[in-house]
Scaffold this active site. Structure first.
Site, PDB file in Angstrom:
ATOM      1  N   TYR A  32     110.823  19.320 -78.317  1.00 34.54           N
ATOM      2  CA  TYR A  32     111.098  18.360 -77.251  1.00 34.54           C
ATOM      3  C   TYR A  32     109.892  18.156 -76.347  1.00 34.54           C
ATOM      4  CZ  TYR A  32     111.570  22.018 -73.635  1.00 34.54           C
ATOM      5  OH  TYR A  32     111.331  23.029 -72.739  1.00 34.54           O
ATOM      6  N   ARG A  51     100.851  16.703 -77.563  1.00 34.57           N
ATOM      7  CA  ARG A  51     101.528  17.994 -77.724  1.00 34.57           C
ATOM      8  C   ARG A  51     102.759  17.847 -78.610  1.00 34.57           C
ATOM      9  NH1 ARG A  51     103.173  20.877 -72.388  1.00 34.57           N
ATOM     10  NH2 ARG A  51     104.784  19.285 -72.417  1.00 34.57           N
ATOM     11  N   ARG A  97     125.528  24.094 -93.474  1.00 32.63           N
ATOM     12  CA  ARG A  97     124.650  25.003 -92.734  1.00 32.63           C
ATOM     13  C   ARG A  97     123.879  25.881 -93.707  1.00 32.63           C
ATOM     14  NH1 ARG A  97     124.309  30.213 -91.135  1.00 32.63           N
ATOM     15  NH2 ARG A  97     123.167  30.560 -89.190  1.00 32.63           N
ATOM     16  N   HIS A  99     119.901  27.932 -94.048  1.00 35.56           N
ATOM     17  CA  HIS A  99     118.570  28.163 -93.469  1.00 35.56           C
ATOM     18  C   HIS A  99     117.520  27.313 -94.188  1.00 35.56           C
ATOM     19  CE1 HIS A  99     120.627  31.494 -91.628  1.00 35.56           C
ATOM     20  NE2 HIS A  99     119.551  31.787 -90.916  1.00 35.56           N
ATOM     21  N   LYS A 146     106.724  23.484 -78.491  1.00 33.38           N
ATOM     22  CA  LYS A 146     107.733  23.209 -77.452  1.00 33.38           C
ATOM     23  C   LYS A 146     109.094  23.084 -78.131  1.00 33.38           C
ATOM     24  CE  LYS A 146     108.058  20.746 -73.037  1.00 33.38           C
ATOM     25  NZ  LYS A 146     108.502  21.897 -72.279  1.00 33.38           N
ATOM     26  N   GLU A 178     103.556  33.195 -68.628  1.00 38.23           N
ATOM     27  CA  GLU A 178     103.850  31.978 -67.866  1.00 38.23           C
ATOM     28  C   GLU A 178     105.223  32.127 -67.226  1.00 38.23           C
ATOM     29  OE1 GLU A 178     104.140  28.573 -70.534  1.00 38.23           O
ATOM     30  OE2 GLU A 178     104.877  29.872 -72.137  1.00 38.23           O
TER      31      GLU A 178
HETATM   32  N1  PDD Z   1     108.832  22.631 -69.235  1.00 41.27           N
HETATM   33  N2  PDD Z   1     105.630  26.487 -69.960  1.00 41.27           N
HETATM   34  C1  PDD Z   1     106.902  26.315 -70.348  1.00 41.27           C
HETATM   35  C2  PDD Z   1     107.603  27.433 -71.022  1.00 41.27           C
HETATM   36  C3  PDD Z   1     107.557  25.079 -70.119  1.00 41.27           C
HETATM   37  O1  PDD Z   1     108.827  24.910 -70.521  1.00 41.27           O
HETATM   38  C4  PDD Z   1     106.851  24.052 -69.439  1.00 41.27           C
HETATM   39  C5  PDD Z   1     107.468  22.709 -69.151  1.00 41.27           C
HETATM   40  C6  PDD Z   1     105.521  24.281 -69.049  1.00 41.27           C
HETATM   41  C7  PDD Z   1     104.693  23.236 -68.353  1.00 41.27           C
HETATM   42  O2  PDD Z   1     104.297  22.205 -69.218  1.00 41.27           O
HETATM   43  P1  PDD Z   1     103.974  20.746 -68.641  1.00 41.27           P
HETATM   44  O3  PDD Z   1     103.001  20.943 -67.557  1.00 41.27           O
HETATM   45  O4  PDD Z   1     103.387  20.016 -69.794  1.00 41.27           O
HETATM   46  O5  PDD Z   1     105.275  20.175 -68.166  1.00 41.27           O
HETATM   47  C8  PDD Z   1     104.947  25.502 -69.331  1.00 41.27           C
HETATM   48  C9  PDD Z   1     109.564  21.406 -69.063  1.00 41.27           C
HETATM   49  C10 PDD Z   1     109.276  20.711 -67.765  1.00 41.27           C
HETATM   50  C11 PDD Z   1     111.039  21.675 -69.301  1.00 41.27           C
HETATM   51  O6  PDD Z   1     111.318  22.497 -70.186  1.00 41.27           O
HETATM   52  O7  PDD Z   1     111.884  21.076 -68.640  1.00 41.27           O
END
Ligand code: PDD
Length: 283
Positions: A32, A51, A97, A99, A146, A178
């Site tokens: 996402y 990304r 379903r 894997h 992501k 983070e």
């Molecule tokens: N999340 N690290 C993680 C784990 C994140 O989920 C996000 C952003 C960031 C920051 O990335 P960016 O600056 O590109 O938004 C770092 C979004 C906002 C969310 O999951 O809603």
């Protein structure tokens, strides 16, 4: 926020349904993006789409869409203005379903909008600093993707809520990675430090912008390992994400960060962000 995008169509959200056999639902087999639009224009849209391509490639989903056109149209259809766009692409649905997935699966593509505050128009005084805890990073080894598999992020965020604070900063093998949904920076003697980009963190678009704006403004930056002691001794600590921009952390594990107030370099960075956003919106 009535209109959503689902598999090639712009439809009312009440009509948007996905199969229970969708792999996004069954396995979290999906990726996402969350992209802010201000006054109808995407903020760091190219970087978000790069990304997205990285995430899609990494899990071998082939989704050939003109994202820019689709998202801009979706924002227009929802009245433009200040909106956050959520875009999710799952591997699709095979009616059972397993894997193992077939090579010819058709991805499920979903996008919707929700209102956001124009942080920059609201100004620095409207940004409240946050309080955080440091807790174990429970995630997998590919945090650069992501992925919608966000259970560890949800658990640490819940832990933060139960501790009465706003944010969870995660630590793995003695090093800060983070936040639950944001990147992490600290300031020490005028230098901005942030964990190195790699598979342990998401390459945040806002993190990248901070590094760019700092370089242009002559503020030194370094990507380094950050352990707990280094974090706790910082002059300033910040978190960053698309929907929140750059936010000062004022307290960690019950201890104030420096004097517990928003720091001067944060104020400068917020000013640089505001100018950047203004130029972008008026350009
Ligand atoms: N999340 N690290 C993680 C784990 C994140 O989920 C996000 C952003 C960031 C920051 O990335 P960016 O600056 O590109 O938004 C770092 C979004 C906002 C969310 O999951 O809603």
């Amino acid at each position: 926020m009535d209109t959503v995008f689902l598999n090639g169509e712009f439809i009312a959200q009440q009509q948007a349904t996905v199969s229970v056999f969708d792999r996004g639902f069954l396995f979290g087999d999906s990726v996402y993006e969350v992209i802010p639009f201000y006054r109808g224009r995407g903020f760091r849209l190219d970087e978000h789409l790069q990304r997205l391509e990285h995430s899609l490639r990494a899990i071998q989903i082939n989704a050939d869409y003109d994202w820019k056109t689709i998202l801009t149209r979706l924002v227009d259809m929802n009245g433009g203005g200040n909106l956050s766009v959520y875009l999710q692409i799952s591997r699709g649905c095979s009616g059972n379903r397993s894997h193992i997935y077939a090579a010819d699966m058709v991805p499920t593509v979903f996008a919707c909008c929700s209102p956001i505050k124009n942080i920059y128009a609201a100004g620095a005084d409207s940004i409240a600093g946050v309080r955080a805890i440091v807790t174990a990073d429970l995630r997998w080894g590919r945090c650069d993707i992501k992925s919608t598999g966000l259970l560890p992020n949800i658990l640490v965020m819940q832990q933060a809520r139960q501790a009465g604070v706003d944010e969870a900063l995660m630590i793995r093998d003695g090093l800060l990675t983070e936040g639950a949904s944001c990147n992490l920076m600290l300031v020490d003697k005028g230098v901005i430090y942030t964990p190195k980009r790699g598979s342990e963190i998401l390459g945040g678009t806002t993190r990248e912008l901070i590094l760019e704006l700092a370089a242009e403004d002559g503020i030194p930056t370094q990507e380094v390992d950050i352990d707990y002691d280094r974090l706790m001794a910082a002059d300033e600590v910040w978190i960053s994400s698309s929907t929140r921009a750059v936010v000062p952390v004022l307290e960690i594990d019950g201890q104030p960060v420096a004097d517990g107030n928003k720091g001067p370099l944060w104020a400068r960075m917020f000013e640089l962000f505001t100018r950047y956003q203004n130029d972008l919106m008026n350009g």
